[in-house]
Scaffold this active site. Structure first.
Site, PDB file in Angstrom:
ATOM      1  N   ASP A 217       0.835  -1.197   0.000  1.00  0.00           N
ATOM      2  CA  ASP A 217       0.000   0.000   0.000  1.00  0.00           C
ATOM      3  C   ASP A 217       0.878   1.260   0.000  1.00  0.00           C
ATOM      4  O   ASP A 217       1.809   1.368   0.804  1.00  0.00           O
ATOM      5  CB  ASP A 217      -0.857  -0.050   1.279  1.00  0.00           C
ATOM      6  CG  ASP A 217      -1.954   0.987   1.325  1.00  0.00           C
ATOM      7  OD1 ASP A 217      -2.919   0.856   0.561  1.00  0.00           O
ATOM      8  OD2 ASP A 217      -1.844   1.930   2.134  1.00  0.00           O
TER       9      ASP A 217
ATOM     10  N   GLU B 224      13.690 -14.701  -1.170  1.00  0.00           N
ATOM     11  CA  GLU B 224      14.437 -15.843  -0.631  1.00  0.00           C
ATOM     12  C   GLU B 224      13.906 -17.166  -1.156  1.00  0.00           C
ATOM     13  O   GLU B 224      14.638 -18.133  -1.281  1.00  0.00           O
ATOM     14  CB  GLU B 224      14.449 -15.808   0.911  1.00  0.00           C
ATOM     15  CG  GLU B 224      15.543 -14.890   1.434  1.00  0.00           C
ATOM     16  CD  GLU B 224      15.384 -14.561   2.909  1.00  0.00           C
ATOM     17  OE1 GLU B 224      14.596 -15.249   3.598  1.00  0.00           O
ATOM     18  OE2 GLU B 224      16.040 -13.594   3.361  1.00  0.00           O
TER      19      GLU B 224
HETATM   20  C1  GLC Z   1      -4.369   3.004  -0.419  1.00  0.00           C
HETATM   21  C2  GLC Z   1      -5.593   2.135  -0.318  1.00  0.00           C
HETATM   22  C3  GLC Z   1      -6.758   2.978   0.109  1.00  0.00           C
HETATM   23  C4  GLC Z   1      -6.443   3.591   1.445  1.00  0.00           C
HETATM   24  C5  GLC Z   1      -5.114   4.334   1.415  1.00  0.00           C
HETATM   25  C6  GLC Z   1      -4.623   4.636   2.790  1.00  0.00           C
HETATM   26  O1  GLC Z   1      -4.488   3.953  -1.409  1.00  0.00           O
HETATM   27  O2  GLC Z   1      -5.822   1.504  -1.550  1.00  0.00           O
HETATM   28  O3  GLC Z   1      -7.948   2.227   0.171  1.00  0.00           O
HETATM   29  O4  GLC Z   1      -7.474   4.473   1.814  1.00  0.00           O
HETATM   30  O5  GLC Z   1      -4.105   3.578   0.822  1.00  0.00           O
HETATM   31  O6  GLC Z   1      -4.162   3.480   3.413  1.00  0.00           O
END
Ligand code: GLC
Length: 576
Positions: free
Chosen positions: A237, A287
């Protein structure tokens, strides 16, 4: 995250099961699955609810694994990516993690997770977790300790700063001008600690301090823990936000429609130190062969993405996610990305995800119901997604042509909508997060026996997995055949990509070329009219033979020098 029908010719035989059982996953010759395979994103709270609390859960996913793989009539995908399943107070629906190595009790237990991995692997499906490492929940014990014990071991785990010089008690000045993506300043004052902390997203999502070695070590431990538990990869993310400028320099201003857009985001992401940390994380993932990551580029372009792409490590670059229904737009976006990536970097392709409007809604034809022209477009879009060079990522529900649901803004759960600043009207992400309909029977259509957390689509009585499974002309049947043909055709899952001008601007056409392993020709008619086209020249003594089409064209038939595509026809031919 970033801003911005016809009667079909079904192959007589069911698609062969070419993806294999667990042994396949151990087979190192399949270590390139991250490139050749198809990934399916599950938003767990909307997939299947096994206990009637209205929220999807892990046991629900296990109950529906056959939909995804392992049987002749499965979708035939290679991996699932699960949006966050960790304990979370849900200020951002799981993207605010309170325990990186636990399972939220509403989704199940660690034992359920192990059963899920086992069940998926037994069907040849890998499991990818969503790692939200830029920030934690404000309820994470690390943050609790950091704010309440400023002398303790967690004191520097977050981005704490004193007010800027010139502050008075009545008017504390923030350390710099950085903003929150969701709206408002990126700095929040914490009374307990007597300092500001920074958050790229909500105040309930404080950013970790990646310049602290203990933070990096803790995060890498999380990675190891899940690898040891058998996961095959991670979606990272907003990975390009991990590091911020060490001196916290303010972002320069520029013109823009809203406060976020009025800054050049030079100092709050994309810092040079990121590369070193990513290399460390990737080395751990690498790994064992066959493990991968896909990074979610935060608010960036394909040009920003390309620097981070590596074998086994994909990056979402958003090239396709905002495309309108227009062959020229698809053509140009593909050409632009091919030019930036070159032939050696492998793209990740998605048309929908949990942050953006579903593409079946974006491309819909007003008034078109199940099996109508909107669904015909969804099939053409699916053909593009599954045959353009790169790894396709499907978003749960798109295989039945699922549309956005209607959720009034005043009832939105999504914090993005609740915090929107003037000048910005963000998409209400609840609308793309609706439960999938498994059956035609209401009220919850096999999703739950209770009251679903979000409503199902108004068309769920007709648009559901059971109905579409039984219908060879459905969107679902088309996805199954497409995935089977992609799998059986090396050109489609690992070939190079070359544009082809078919002589009609409404047709998006290209050739995929895997050298000795063969070539494929794809022609997608975006127009609701017949389109006369010229296929590319086939090699000496060879011709293009129909492998799959949404039209009546017989499979195996040779294409002539000039053919007419049916309205909204998707055609795949192989050289033979
Ligand atoms: C990313 C996720 C989203 C979230 C953001 C903050 O963009 O896809 O859903 O709100 O990160 O974590």
């Amino acid at each position: 995250m970033t801003r911005r029908m016809e009667g079909e010719h079904a192959a007589a035989e069911p698609p062969p099961v070419l993806h294999g059982p667990a042994a396949d996953i151990a087979d190192s010759s399949r270590r390139d699955w991250w490139k050749t395979g198809v990934v399916y994103q599950i938003y767990p709270r909307s997939f299947a609810d096994s206990n009637g609390d209205g929220l999807g859960d892990l046991a629900g996913i296990i109950d529906h694994l056959d939909h995804l793989g392992g049987r002749p009539d499965s979708l035939g995908i290679d991996a699932v990516w699960l949006s966050p399943i960790y304990p979370s107070p849900d200020f951002d629906f799981g993207y605010d993690v309170a325990d990186y190595v636990g399972i939220d009790p509403r989704f199940g237990t660690l034992a359920d997770f192990e059963r899920l991995v086992e069940g998926a692997h037994a069907r040849g499906i890998r499991v990818i977790l969503d790692l939200v490492l830029n920030h934690t929940s404000h309820r994470h014990p690390w943050f609790e300790a950091s704010r309440t014990d400023p002398a303790g071991p967690y004191r520097d785990w977050y981005l704490w700063r004193d007010p800027a010089p010139g502050s008075t008690k009545g008017r504390r000045r923030r350390p710099n001008n950085w903003r929150s993506w969701f709206g408002g300043p990126g700095w929040t004052w914490d009374e307990a600690r007597g300092q500001f902390y920074f958050h790229t997203f909500l105040a309930e999502q404080p950013d970790l301090n990646y310049r602290h070695p203990a933070v990096r070590a803790a995060v890498l431990d999380v990675v190891r823990t899940w690898l040891d538990r058998g996961v095959d990869g991670f979606r990272l993310d907003v990975f390009n936000a991990f590091y911020k400028d060490a001196a916290l320099r303010p972002n320069p201003r520029r013109r823009g429609a809203d406060p976020w857009a009025r800054q050049r985001h030079l100092h709050d992401r994309n810092q040079p130190e990121l590369a070193g940390f990513l290399a460390e994380l990737r080395a751990i993932v690498d790994e064992q062969p066959g493990r991968m990551t896909v990074g979610e580029l935060f608010d960036g372009s394909a040009a920003d993405a390309v620097a981070f792409v590596a074998p086994g490590h994909l990056i979402f670059d958003w090239a396709a996610i905002f495309l309108p229904w227009d062959a020229a737009a698809f053509r140009q976006a593909t050409a632009a990305r091919e030019a930036i990536f070159g032939e050696h970097r492998w793209p990740a392709n998605a048309l929908s995800n949990h942050d953006q409007p579903r593409h079946a809604s974006r491309f819909d034809v007003p008034g078109s119901g199940v099996g109508g022209p909107g669904d015909a477009r969804a099939k053409v879009a699916a053909a593009a997604l599954l045959t353009v060079r790169g790894t396709p990522f499907l978003y749960y529900g798109e295989e039945i042509g699922q549309r956005n649901i209607a959720v009034p803004r005043e009832r939105a759960f999504d914090p993005f909508v609740r915090l929107a600043e003037p000048g910005r009207e963000p998409f209400n992400r609840d609308e793309c997060r609706g439960p999938i309909a498994w059956t035609g029977e209401g009220p919850a259509h096999g999703f739950s026996t209770g009251a679903p957390w979000l409503p199902l689509g108004a068309d769920a009585r007709q648009r559901n997995v059971a109905a579409q499974s039984a219908d060879p002309s459905s969107v679902l049947s088309w996805y199954r055949r497409l995935i089977a043909v992609r799998r059986a055709t090396p050109a489609l899952h690992l070939g190079g990509q070359a544009a082809h001008d078919p002589g009609d601007a409404d047709v998006f056409a290209y050739v995929r070329d895997a050298g000795a392993a063969g070539r494929a020709f794809v022609a997608l008619n975006f127009a609701d009219r017949g389109a006369p086209i010229t296929p590319p020249a086939a090699g000496p003594g060879r011709s293009w033979r129909v492998a799959l089409t949404t039209d009546e064209r017989p499979v195996g038939e040779s294409l002539g020098d000039r053919i007419t595509l049916a309205p909204l026809e998707a055609l795949i031919a192989v050289e033979g």
